[in-house]
Design a protein around this motif. Sequence first.
Motif, mmCIF file in Angstrom:
data_model
loop_
_atom_site.group_PDB
_atom_site.id
_atom_site.type_symbol
_atom_site.label_atom_id
_atom_site.label_comp_id
_atom_site.label_asym_id
_atom_site.label_seq_id
_atom_site.Cartn_x
_atom_site.Cartn_y
_atom_site.Cartn_z
ATOM 1 N N SER A 157 0.825 -1.196 0.000
ATOM 2 C CA SER A 157 0.000 0.000 0.000
ATOM 3 C C SER A 157 0.864 1.254 0.000
ATOM 4 N N SER A 158 0.361 2.302 -0.639
ATOM 5 C CA SER A 158 1.083 3.587 -0.627
ATOM 6 C C SER A 158 0.987 4.267 0.726
ATOM 7 N N ILE A 159 0.048 3.814 1.572
ATOM 8 C CA ILE A 159 -0.112 4.398 2.907
ATOM 9 C C ILE A 159 0.530 3.449 3.908
ATOM 10 N N SER A 160 1.798 3.661 4.183
ATOM 11 C CA SER A 160 2.519 2.832 5.146
ATOM 12 C C SER A 160 2.173 3.292 6.558
ATOM 13 N N PRO A 161 2.456 2.445 7.576
ATOM 14 C CA PRO A 161 2.195 2.869 8.954
ATOM 15 C C PRO A 161 2.866 4.195 9.293
ATOM 16 N N GLY A 162 4.048 4.438 8.740
ATOM 17 C CA GLY A 162 4.749 5.685 9.015
ATOM 18 C C GLY A 162 4.083 6.905 8.414
ATOM 19 N N LYS A 163 3.312 6.698 7.345
ATOM 20 C CA LYS A 163 2.638 7.808 6.678
ATOM 21 C C LYS A 163 1.208 8.013 7.166
ATOM 22 N N SER A 164 0.737 7.158 8.066
ATOM 23 C CA SER A 164 -0.663 7.193 8.473
ATOM 24 C C SER A 164 -1.052 8.523 9.108
ATOM 25 N N ALA A 165 -0.193 9.062 9.984
ATOM 26 C CA ALA A 165 -0.511 10.324 10.645
ATOM 27 C C ALA A 165 -0.605 11.460 9.627
ATOM 28 N N TYR A 166 0.366 11.507 8.711
ATOM 29 C CA TYR A 166 0.336 12.531 7.659
ATOM 30 C C TYR A 166 -0.922 12.388 6.816
ATOM 31 N N TYR A 167 -1.260 11.152 6.479
ATOM 32 C CA TYR A 167 -2.443 10.884 5.664
ATOM 33 C C TYR A 167 -3.704 11.410 6.337
ATOM 34 N N MET A 168 -3.880 11.105 7.620
ATOM 35 C CA MET A 168 -5.076 11.534 8.341
ATOM 36 C C MET A 168 -5.169 13.048 8.411
ATOM 37 N N ILE A 169 -4.050 13.699 8.725
ATOM 38 C CA ILE A 169 -4.056 15.159 8.855
ATOM 39 C C ILE A 169 -4.304 15.821 7.503
ATOM 40 N N LYS A 170 -3.588 15.355 6.482
ATOM 41 C CA LYS A 170 -3.700 15.961 5.158
ATOM 42 C C LYS A 170 -5.113 15.836 4.615
ATOM 43 N N VAL A 171 -5.683 14.648 4.678
ATOM 44 C CA VAL A 171 -7.012 14.419 4.114
ATOM 45 C C VAL A 171 -8.075 15.151 4.925
ATOM 46 N N SER A 172 -7.944 15.151 6.254
ATOM 47 C CA SER A 172 -8.917 15.858 7.094
ATOM 48 C C SER A 172 -8.922 17.344 6.793
ATOM 49 N N LEU A 173 -7.741 17.933 6.655
ATOM 50 C CA LEU A 173 -7.658 19.351 6.316
ATOM 51 C C LEU A 173 -8.249 19.635 4.939
ATOM 52 N N ALA A 174 -7.996 18.737 3.994
ATOM 53 C CA ALA A 174 -8.536 18.921 2.644
ATOM 54 C C ALA A 174 -10.060 18.897 2.661
ATOM 55 N N ILE A 175 -10.645 18.015 3.449
ATOM 56 C CA ILE A 175 -12.109 17.942 3.549
ATOM 57 C C ILE A 175 -12.656 19.211 4.201
ATOM 58 N N LEU A 176 -11.981 19.684 5.249
ATOM 59 C CA LEU A 176 -12.421 20.911 5.918
ATOM 60 C C LEU A 176 -12.341 22.113 4.982
ATOM 61 N N ILE A 177 -11.254 22.201 4.236
ATOM 62 C CA ILE A 177 -11.103 23.311 3.279
ATOM 63 C C ILE A 177 -12.178 23.242 2.207
#
Length: 228
Positions: A204-224
Amino acid sequence: MKKLVIIPAYNEQGSILETIEDIKNNAPGFDYLVVNDCSKDNTLGLCRNHGIHVLDLPINLGIGGAVQTGYLYAFQNGYDVAVQFDGDGQHDARFLQMMADTLEKENLDMVIGSRFIDNEGFQSSTLRRFGIRFFAFLLKVLFGTKITDATSGMRMCNRRVMELFIKDYPKDYPEPETAARLLRHKYKVKEVPVIMRERLAGVSSISPGKSAYYMIKVSLAILIERLR
């Protein structure tokens, strides 16, 4: 109706042949296009050697750019329906005609295949399920619509949505953000139950190390998206 399966592919040599056979055997009414996103393995070679329809990108665009390229191809070539379909073997082509029938009969703009309506098949990892439930909560609060599987890469759309997406499409992790965009613009979106499988190969392109970045980035994008 002309229907196209868009298969973004990055290093999918271990599963791309099985994915294409699945489509040919179980969705014969669909054309398909592999969008090779500068794979470093033999994905492109396998496609060419087996006569698979493939579009080879000159530079790596990421999942968003590869899918957007597919939408552009579909729109310019007169397709009425386009569906994103993973090249790693997780998606099941048996559900494609049902999705197309639902899209047409209910006059929808997008149909999303959700693994969490009937809860059958592969349900993803615990960490991923947590993120999916969080995005479902966020979309419900911000847009008033429940999307149980906003990260699903198995999604089918009409020409109206294609035209929107070829103008602007997120580069990475686009699925929840584009779901929010459609809901903001009052497009008609519906989920249908599908069964997904574990990936046949690759990672997967979403590794455990990228999970926090993924959650923050996508959540901010939805809010924007909600604030636009």
